[in-house]
Design an enzyme around this catalytic site. Structure first.
Site, PDB file in Angstrom:
ATOM      1  N   SER A  49      75.265 -57.223  43.384  1.00  0.00           N
ATOM      2  CA  SER A  49      74.313 -57.203  42.271  1.00  0.00           C
ATOM      3  C   SER A  49      73.588 -58.541  42.180  1.00  0.00           C
ATOM      4  O   SER A  49      73.984 -59.519  42.792  1.00  0.00           O
ATOM      5  CB  SER A  49      75.051 -56.940  40.963  1.00  0.00           C
ATOM      6  OG  SER A  49      75.804 -58.092  40.617  1.00  0.00           O
ATOM      7  N   LYS A  50      72.549 -58.533  41.375  1.00  0.00           N
ATOM      8  CA  LYS A  50      71.786 -59.762  41.159  1.00  0.00           C
ATOM      9  C   LYS A  50      72.693 -60.829  40.555  1.00  0.00           C
ATOM     10  O   LYS A  50      72.564 -62.011  40.847  1.00  0.00           O
ATOM     11  CB  LYS A  50      70.606 -59.454  40.237  1.00  0.00           C
ATOM     12  CG  LYS A  50      69.785 -60.677  39.893  1.00  0.00           C
ATOM     13  CD  LYS A  50      68.443 -60.296  39.335  1.00  0.00           C
ATOM     14  CE  LYS A  50      67.920 -61.269  38.296  1.00  0.00           C
ATOM     15  NZ  LYS A  50      68.251 -62.660  38.504  1.00  0.00           N
TER      16      LYS A  50
END
Ligand code: GLU
Length: 518
Positions: free
Chosen positions: A262-263
């Site tokens: 994920s970011k």
């Protein structure tokens, strides 16, 4: 079966910056198309107007330009099957919505959001499907005249896919083999909304794949749950014979721990998850990109290519044409690929070293200028040549000091400052304390006297003179000389350094050191 022309597509929705997982999907499509002499299409899936983000499409196109992934057809390129932006294809989809309604494979539903919510609180795990559609307000339960009246009144409606329960649906996936699902677990998906006169993702995606003659759908694992529905849609539209083959790519996993990359992982561990820097138009937030962080595009491509696929041997460094030659969808793994960003840094190091020193210069020059330094491209290339294989110190995520090879052009600056700026002398520096003793100043003066009269100040010229002096006197001036020119225990070969600095600067620094350190 006769060979079908290979036509694949990358079909992003412009809902924000392109995630690095999407880049890998596009890359695999590209390699597959090239390998098979086929075509790669860029299709923009922008039917969900509520999630549209301005600038996202331009960002996507710029990312692929930077990475060297070229499209044969699509947005920004053109081609015979356009338009390639779904929002420009409204009328095309309407025809197929009609076809499904006429064939009894879809129906019209008038349920308002409030009515749906009410049903959800009334029935646990409510799903709009064969078991519930009979209690809802749709063209299957209402008299035809009522349906017509509601439509004539302009009431908003959706068109739902009528899924027959109790059937095993098989998806024949190139990577995963036979994946089967029972249709009873699927809901009657919305295919079209009167509110914006647009189809939903599922219908637009199938219609376009069919009309654009897509032969293989290569996409991320997150789309696997949609595949059975897509198979049913092909069937319902009578397109089963030309259905593309599916290949669902493995997930990209977090560098550590469980779950999908994920970011947040990138923010926490300090690596980008987007190809280019992204400025979010709504929040104003900036997210870092591989390009701006100093990665070389092909290093990123090579790194990504190996996340979920390998050529079957241990070759790691591969040009685009090698990747193309070896790429094989059947060799993609089913299990998730860990996103080892350190490996990405290693690839960048490898590709940087393969470049000529001149290729480092534009970026190096930019960094020097930002630090207030003007120098010539020749000088800068020389510094790169002397320093590119050095080791740089960095702080890891746990705050520990570590070392690694120079992996970015920006790594050079702290290691090369002394080429451009005279050092300040720090008596407390460990290297200085160890190598600058009481009698060092006198010795440095002697060395200075050896160097001062030299006509030939090349590395070789100096070495000849200094060697003779060392031979005669038995002096070991190297470390103290390094202190004088660098300020500490870093840098290249001393003669190379003094030759680079030139006679005036070399002698001047030696005098300063004598004065400062005594
Ligand atoms: N528009 C979908 C996406 O954003 C495309 C999925 C597919 O390739 O079918 O990824």
């Amino acid at each position: 079966m006769s060979q079908r022309e290979v036509r694949v597509r990358f079909a992003p929705s412009p809902t924000g910056p392109l995630h690095i997982g999407g880049v890998r999907t596009a890359l695999y499509n590209y390699l597959f198309a090239r390998k098979n002499g086929g075509k790669l299409i860029l299709r923009i899936e922008d039917t969900d107007s509520t999630r549209f983000v301005p600038g996202a499409e331009e960002y996507i196109i710029e990312s692929f330009k930077w990475l060297g992934i070229e499209f044969d057809e699509g947005v920004g390129v053109g081609g015979d099957y356009g338009p390639y932006r779904q929002s420009e294809r409204r009328d095309i989809y309407k025809k197929y919505v009609r076809q499904l309604l006429d064939a009894g494979r879809a129906y019209i539903a008038f349920d308002t959001p409030e009515e749906l919510d009410a049903k959800r609180s009334e029935i646990e795990n409510f799903q709009y499907d064969a078991s519930t559609r009979g209690m809802m307000r749709n063209s299957l339960t209402l008299p035809p005249a009522e349906v017509e009246r509601l439509m004539a009144e302009g009431k908003q409606y959706v068109v739902r896919f009528k899924i027959e329960p109790g059937r095993d649906i098989h998806v024949n996936d190139i990577i995963r083999g036979d994946v089967s699902v029972n249709s009873s677990i699927l809901d009657d998906k919305v295919l079209y909304k009167s509110a914006d006169q647009l189809p939903t993702y599922h219908l637009a995606n199938i219609v376009d794949d069919h009309l654009m003659k897509v032969s293989h759908v290569i996409r991320g694992e997150e789309w696997l749950p949609s595949a059975p529905l897509h198979v049913l849609l092909y069937e319902a539209l009578d397109w089963k014979d030309s259905m593309p083959r599916f290949a669902h790519l493995p997930l990209l996993l977090k560098p550590v721990g469980n779950g999908k990359l994920s970011k947040r992982d990138g923010d926490k561990l300090g690596f980008p998850v987007f190809p280019l820097e992204w400025h979010d138009p709504k929040s104003g937030e900036t997210s870092s990109g591989y390009r701006e962080k100093g990665y070389l595009p092909h290093a990123v491509v090579n790194f990504l290519a190996l996340l979920g696929w390998n050529p079957g041997n241990d070759q790691e460094i591969m040009s685009m044409s090698e990747l193309t030659a070896y790429f094989d969808l059947e060799k993609c793994s089913k299990s998730g690929a860990r996103f080892d960003y350190q490996k990405g840094i290693w690839f960048n190091h490898q590709y940087l070293l393969m470049q000529d020193a001149e290729d480092w210069v534009p970026e190096f020059d930019r960094i020097l200028q930002a630090n207030g330094i003007t120098s010539t491209p020749q000088q800068e290339a020389r510094v790169v040549e002397l320093m590119k294989t050095k080791v740089v110190e960095y702080t890891d995520n746990d705050g520990n000091k570590k070392k690694r090879n120079i992996s970015f052009v920006s790594d050079l600056w702290p290691l090369t400052k002394f080429f451009f700026v005279a050092p300040e002398y720090d008596k407390e520096d460990k290297f200085v304390r160890k190598n600058w003793k009481e009698d060092t100043a006198a010795e440095m003066q002697e060395l200075l006297d050896v160097l001062a009269p030299l006509e030939d100040f090349s590395a070789e010229g100096q070495k000849a003179a200094v060697d003779a002096w060392v031979e005669k006197t038995g002096k070991r001036p190297w470390n103290a000389w390094r202190v004088a020119l660098v300020g500490t225990g870093q840098g290249p070969d001393m003669y190379e350094l003094s030759a680079f600095l030139g006679k005036d600067e070399t002698l001047c620094r030696m005098q300063s050191a004598i004065k400062a350190l005594g």
